[in-house]
Design an enzyme around this catalytic site. Structure first.
Site, mmCIF file in Angstrom:
data_model
loop_
_atom_site.group_PDB
_atom_site.id
_atom_site.type_symbol
_atom_site.label_atom_id
_atom_site.label_comp_id
_atom_site.label_asym_id
_atom_site.label_seq_id
_atom_site.Cartn_x
_atom_site.Cartn_y
_atom_site.Cartn_z
ATOM 1 N N ALA A 82 2.916 -2.463 3.923
ATOM 2 C CA ALA A 82 2.659 -1.530 5.018
ATOM 3 C C ALA A 82 2.158 -2.370 6.178
ATOM 4 C CB ALA A 82 1.615 -0.504 4.599
ATOM 5 N N HIS A 137 -3.293 0.586 -4.444
ATOM 6 C CA HIS A 137 -2.767 -0.499 -5.263
ATOM 7 C C HIS A 137 -3.199 -0.252 -6.704
ATOM 8 C CE1 HIS A 137 -1.568 -3.458 -2.029
ATOM 9 N NE2 HIS A 137 -2.232 -2.548 -1.339
ATOM 10 N N TYR A 153 -8.401 -11.305 1.765
ATOM 11 C CA TYR A 153 -9.620 -10.636 2.237
ATOM 12 C C TYR A 153 -10.454 -10.068 1.087
ATOM 13 C CZ TYR A 153 -7.030 -6.143 1.955
ATOM 14 O OH TYR A 153 -6.307 -5.049 1.540
ATOM 15 N N GLU A 154 -9.859 -9.970 -0.099
ATOM 16 C CA GLU A 154 -10.630 -9.541 -1.270
ATOM 17 C C GLU A 154 -11.474 -10.679 -1.829
ATOM 18 O OE1 GLU A 154 -8.319 -6.654 -3.992
ATOM 19 O OE2 GLU A 154 -6.740 -7.728 -2.907
ATOM 20 N N HIS A 207 -5.089 -9.816 -2.136
ATOM 21 C CA HIS A 207 -5.222 -10.233 -0.744
ATOM 22 C C HIS A 207 -6.338 -11.268 -0.617
ATOM 23 C CE1 HIS A 207 -3.769 -6.056 -0.881
ATOM 24 N NE2 HIS A 207 -3.079 -6.334 0.207
ATOM 25 N N MET A 256 -1.664 -7.851 6.427
ATOM 26 C CA MET A 256 -2.668 -8.716 5.806
ATOM 27 C C MET A 256 -2.213 -9.264 4.463
ATOM 28 S SD MET A 256 -5.897 -6.181 6.566
ATOM 29 C CE MET A 256 -6.058 -5.345 8.147
ATOM 30 N N SER A 257 -0.907 -9.396 4.276
ATOM 31 C CA SER A 257 -0.396 -9.848 2.976
ATOM 32 C C SER A 257 0.889 -10.634 3.168
ATOM 33 C CB SER A 257 -0.138 -8.637 2.068
ATOM 34 O OG SER A 257 0.922 -7.844 2.591
ATOM 35 N N SER A 302 0.825 -1.216 0.000
ATOM 36 C CA SER A 302 0.000 0.000 0.000
ATOM 37 C C SER A 302 0.857 1.264 0.000
ATOM 38 C CB SER A 302 -0.913 0.020 1.226
ATOM 39 O OG SER A 302 -1.835 -1.033 1.186
ATOM 40 N N HIS A 328 -6.897 3.356 7.060
ATOM 41 C CA HIS A 328 -6.085 3.172 5.858
ATOM 42 C C HIS A 328 -5.514 4.513 5.390
ATOM 43 C CE1 HIS A 328 -4.624 0.825 2.509
ATOM 44 N NE2 HIS A 328 -5.149 1.663 1.636
ATOM 45 N N ASN A 364 1.755 2.516 11.010
ATOM 46 C CA ASN A 364 1.027 2.937 12.199
ATOM 47 C C ASN A 364 1.386 1.970 13.327
ATOM 48 O OD1 ASN A 364 -0.936 1.278 10.246
ATOM 49 N ND2 ASN A 364 -1.366 0.687 12.359
#
Length: 274
Positions: free
Chosen positions: A115, A63, A87-88, A85, A213-214, A32, A249, A237
């Site tokens: 990230a 992205h 989650y997609e 991802h 998450m990746s 990201s 995000h 963060n």
């Protein structure tokens, strides 16, 4: 490999090779807000993911969803501006499909970036962290299903998922550039919700320094097919419960923009030296 076969890999790779002037030796996957590196590729050929046979499409802000092939730091590279991802809604084998295609293109080394949220309280937003190892907390694996021995072994070794040799080079570069490069363990979760404070406490107990998450499915696939990997997280963060503020995000994108120059200097020099 689920429904993806070596035929699908070869078809995608051939489409890319038909567009490109030369075979890439290094692959880059940009997380990201980090796809800006693609702007520095010379003699660049850009291919939209939707045009590549069997490629999924990235749906996340930050992205771009395109493949860039050209020269960076004197090396022929293929760069993913944006990734896929789970989650997609994509299966893990599909999120790792581009890595398989990179191998077919001739890629021997992979630089994977993301990230991530900082779990280690010694970290700060904007730090860069070299990934020493990962913990797969997704409950999924891109190698589930029948194994194709042409792609890699049934039970691949993961004792050095992230190359010690490449990490050493990265640390040497950081020292030359007077960059405070952290190193730590990345925990990969399914997402898309950010973690709860209790989950962050659990991950810290398990030995994780950052969370995202990746990355894990891509690295597993890369090691399965014999690609050497180096990974860099941008601590965008601090994770839930560490600071008394909500996560967003937008903050991720703002932080990656702030550290852009340091990130570009590190990765471009790394490409030259590996």
């Amino acid at each position: 490999m689920n429904n993806l076969t070596i035929t699908h890999i070869k078809e995608a790779a051939q489409y890319i090779l038909d567009k490109a002037d030369s075979k890439p030796e290094i692959g880059l996957i940009m997380g990201s807000g980090l796809g800006v590196l693609g702007d520095y590729i010379e003699q660049a050929i850009t291919i939209n993911y939707k045009d590549i046979p069997h490629f999924p499409v990235s749906t996340v802000e930050g992205h771009a969803g395109e493949l860039v092939i050209g020269t960076l730091s004197g090396k022929t590279v293929v760069l993913m501006r944006g990734r896929f991802h789970m989650y997609e809604g994509y299966e893990p084998a599909l999120t790792a499909f581009p890595v398989r295609v990179m191998k077919e293109l001739g890629v021997q080394k992979l630089v994977v970036t993301n990230a991530a949220g900082g779990i280690n309280t010694a970290f700060a937003s904007g730090n860069l962290m070299l990934i020493a190892d990962h913990i797969n907390m997704t409950g999924k694996n891109p190698l589930i299903g029948p194994n194709d021995d042409e792609l890699g072994p049934r039970f691949p070794d993961m004792s050095e998922a992230y190359s010690k040799r490449l990490r050493k080079i990265a640390h040497e570069i950081a020292q030359e550039q007077q960059l405070a490069l952290q190193e730590g363990v990345y925990a990969g979760l399914l997402g898309p919700s950010y973690e709860t404070p209790a989950e962050i406490r659990m991950l810290r107990t398990l030995g994780a320094d950052a969370v995202g998450m990746s990355t894990v499915a891509e690295v597993i696939a890369a090691r399965h097919c014999g690609i050497e990997v180096v990974g860099i997280s941008c601590i965008s963060n601090m994770a839930a419960g560490i600071l008394d503020q909500p996560l967003s995000h937008i903050e991720v994108m703002e932080t990656t923009e702030r550290v852009k120059s340091q990130f570009l200097a590190l990765v471009s020099t790394l490409i030259a030296k590996i």
